[in-house]
Design an enzyme around this catalytic site. Structure first.
Site, mmCIF file in Angstrom:
data_model
loop_
_atom_site.group_PDB
_atom_site.id
_atom_site.type_symbol
_atom_site.label_atom_id
_atom_site.label_comp_id
_atom_site.label_asym_id
_atom_site.label_seq_id
_atom_site.Cartn_x
_atom_site.Cartn_y
_atom_site.Cartn_z
ATOM 1 N N SER A 1 -3.487 -11.035 6.240
ATOM 2 C CA SER A 1 -3.290 -12.519 5.991
ATOM 3 C C SER A 1 -3.365 -13.452 7.295
ATOM 4 O O SER A 1 -3.868 -14.292 7.162
ATOM 5 C CB SER A 1 -2.268 -12.748 5.039
ATOM 6 O OG SER A 1 -2.335 -11.897 3.833
ATOM 7 N N LYS B 1 0.687 -1.173 -0.050
ATOM 8 C CA LYS B 1 0.245 -0.116 0.043
ATOM 9 C C LYS B 1 0.878 1.147 -0.046
ATOM 10 O O LYS B 1 1.829 1.267 0.516
ATOM 11 C CB LYS B 1 -0.920 0.061 1.144
ATOM 12 C CG LYS B 1 -1.981 -1.080 1.161
ATOM 13 C CD LYS B 1 -2.823 -1.268 2.405
ATOM 14 C CE LYS B 1 -1.825 -1.621 3.717
ATOM 15 N NZ LYS B 1 -2.758 -2.062 4.786
ATOM 16 N N THR C 1 -22.829 -25.425 3.044
ATOM 17 C CA THR C 1 -21.432 -25.513 3.490
ATOM 18 C C THR C 1 -20.703 -24.222 3.403
ATOM 19 O O THR C 1 -19.894 -24.049 4.385
ATOM 20 C CB THR C 1 -20.789 -26.444 2.487
ATOM 21 O OG1 THR C 1 -21.427 -27.818 2.482
ATOM 22 C CG2 THR C 1 -19.483 -26.913 2.844
ATOM 23 N N ASP D 1 5.905 -4.102 10.524
ATOM 24 C CA ASP D 1 4.530 -3.529 10.504
ATOM 25 C C ASP D 1 3.951 -3.799 11.871
ATOM 26 O O ASP D 1 3.139 -2.682 12.334
ATOM 27 C CB ASP D 1 3.726 -4.319 9.558
ATOM 28 C CG ASP D 1 3.650 -5.883 9.769
ATOM 29 O OD1 ASP D 1 4.449 -6.436 10.262
ATOM 30 O OD2 ASP D 1 2.973 -6.577 9.027
ATOM 31 N N ARG D 2 4.349 -4.591 12.797
ATOM 32 C CA ARG D 2 3.781 -5.113 14.040
ATOM 33 C C ARG D 2 4.366 -4.021 14.856
ATOM 34 O O ARG D 2 3.744 -3.369 15.630
ATOM 35 C CB ARG D 2 4.061 -6.207 14.429
ATOM 36 C CG ARG D 2 3.291 -7.568 13.804
ATOM 37 C CD ARG D 2 3.791 -8.782 14.276
ATOM 38 N NE ARG D 2 3.769 -8.917 15.697
ATOM 39 C CZ ARG D 2 4.238 -10.074 16.279
ATOM 40 N NH1 ARG D 2 4.959 -10.925 15.693
ATOM 41 N NH2 ARG D 2 4.146 -10.069 17.630
ATOM 42 N N TYR E 1 10.305 -8.824 22.280
ATOM 43 C CA TYR E 1 11.033 -10.161 21.428
ATOM 44 C C TYR E 1 12.522 -10.416 22.070
ATOM 45 O O TYR E 1 13.373 -9.335 22.393
ATOM 46 C CB TYR E 1 11.089 -9.693 19.881
ATOM 47 C CG TYR E 1 10.206 -10.561 19.317
ATOM 48 C CD1 TYR E 1 8.763 -10.618 19.829
ATOM 49 C CD2 TYR E 1 9.885 -11.130 17.964
ATOM 50 C CE1 TYR E 1 7.604 -11.151 19.147
ATOM 51 C CE2 TYR E 1 9.212 -11.497 17.213
ATOM 52 C CZ TYR E 1 7.852 -11.666 17.888
ATOM 53 O OH TYR E 1 6.971 -12.402 17.172
#
EC number: 2.7.1.33
Length: 279
Positions: A123, A13, A177, A101-102, A92
């Site tokens: 995703s 983006k 379904t 991005d996090r 971390y």
């Protein structure tokens, strides 16, 4: 103009921001590629005086992108995940391995609300927690709605969840379904977010404001029990905090920032968690 790039593994983006007014002039999204075409994939670089990049794509994509941009733009800034930034210490063990991005979402959320839970519904669905004092606890990664559906290999029945569906409809038993799969996937995702949020807040003894971003934020939002806000530009806002270039950014006014959502009472979070553990 400032060109902000949020480069993902498959989709990237971009947006153009006016330096003088801080207004967003245009934005778009393209498939991530090895060689960008200015004027086609991204805006014509003749109008760009600086670039800010958040990238989780392959190292070769970032390297080639930076090389292209630096041939035509004077200032190119690349965000990195670091042990500490802007009052936040990364949870971390190896900070550089946290998706940038996090990290941008954590930094933006902390600037807006202090401690927070930032959720990126892409995703994958990622959840990161940072306490009011700036200690990032780490986070969680679960498959996103699309990845869960792809894992079932439905072929032609792979019909996407309607983002305009109401939560009550998506949480009801499916009557065919496709509905059964979509509603099961949706139930799995929102149940995980609700449960993880409650578990972490209970353990840490603090209820945190909840912020959502990402392509599926709007549909996931409908199934959450906790007050929250959707912030589509949260990753871009992280770039603004790391590389402030406009007067508004230097004053701490972040693009598209929602009103800070109220954190629920901790007692209510714990009561909800206790009830869910009885089921």
């Amino acid at each position: 103009m400032i060109l902000d790039l949020d480069i993902g593994n498959t989709l990237s983006k971009w947006r153009l921001k006016d330096v003088a007014s801080s207004e967003i002039r245009s934005r778009g999204a393209v498939w991530t590629r090895e060689e960008w075409r200015p004027g086609a994939d991204i805006p014509d670089l003749d109008v760009v005086e600086a670039v800010r990049i958040s990238s989780v794509a392959r190292a070769s994509v970032l390297r080639d992108t930076v090389a292209l941009l630096r041939r035509q733009v004077g200032a190119v800034h690349v965000a990195r995940s670091t042990p500490e930034a802007l009052g936040v210490s990364c949870g971390y063990e190896e900070p550089a391995r946290l998706g940038v991005d996090r990290w941008m979402g954590v930094l933006a959320g902390y600037q807006l609300t202090g401690g927070c839970c930032s959720v990126d519904c892409g995703s994958a669905i990622t959840m990161d927690f940072v306490l009011p004092g700036g200690r990032h606890l780490g986070g969680y990664i679960i498959p996103g709605l699309r990845l869960m559906k792809e894992s079932l290999k439905l072929g032609t029945r792979n019909v996407a969840i309607d983002p305009d569906s109401e939560a009550d409809e998506l949480l009801a038993p499916g009557r065919n379904t496709v509905e059964a799969v979509n509603h099961g996937i949706y139930m799995s995702a929102v149940s995980a977010v609700n449960r993880i949020y409650s578990e972490v807040c209970d353990r840490e003894g603090v209820a945190l404001p909840l912020l959502l971003t990402g392509g599926d934020a709007r549909v996931v939002s409908r199934g959450l029990r906790v007050p929250h806000a959707i912030w589509p530009d949260m990753v871009y806002a992280g770039l603004e905090t790391c590389f402030p270039m406009t007067a508004a950014e230097r004053a701490g006014r972040l693009s598209g920032a929602p009103p800070p959502p109220p954190a629920p009472p901790l007692e209510k979070v714990r009561a909800s968690l206790a009830f869910s553990m009885l089921l």
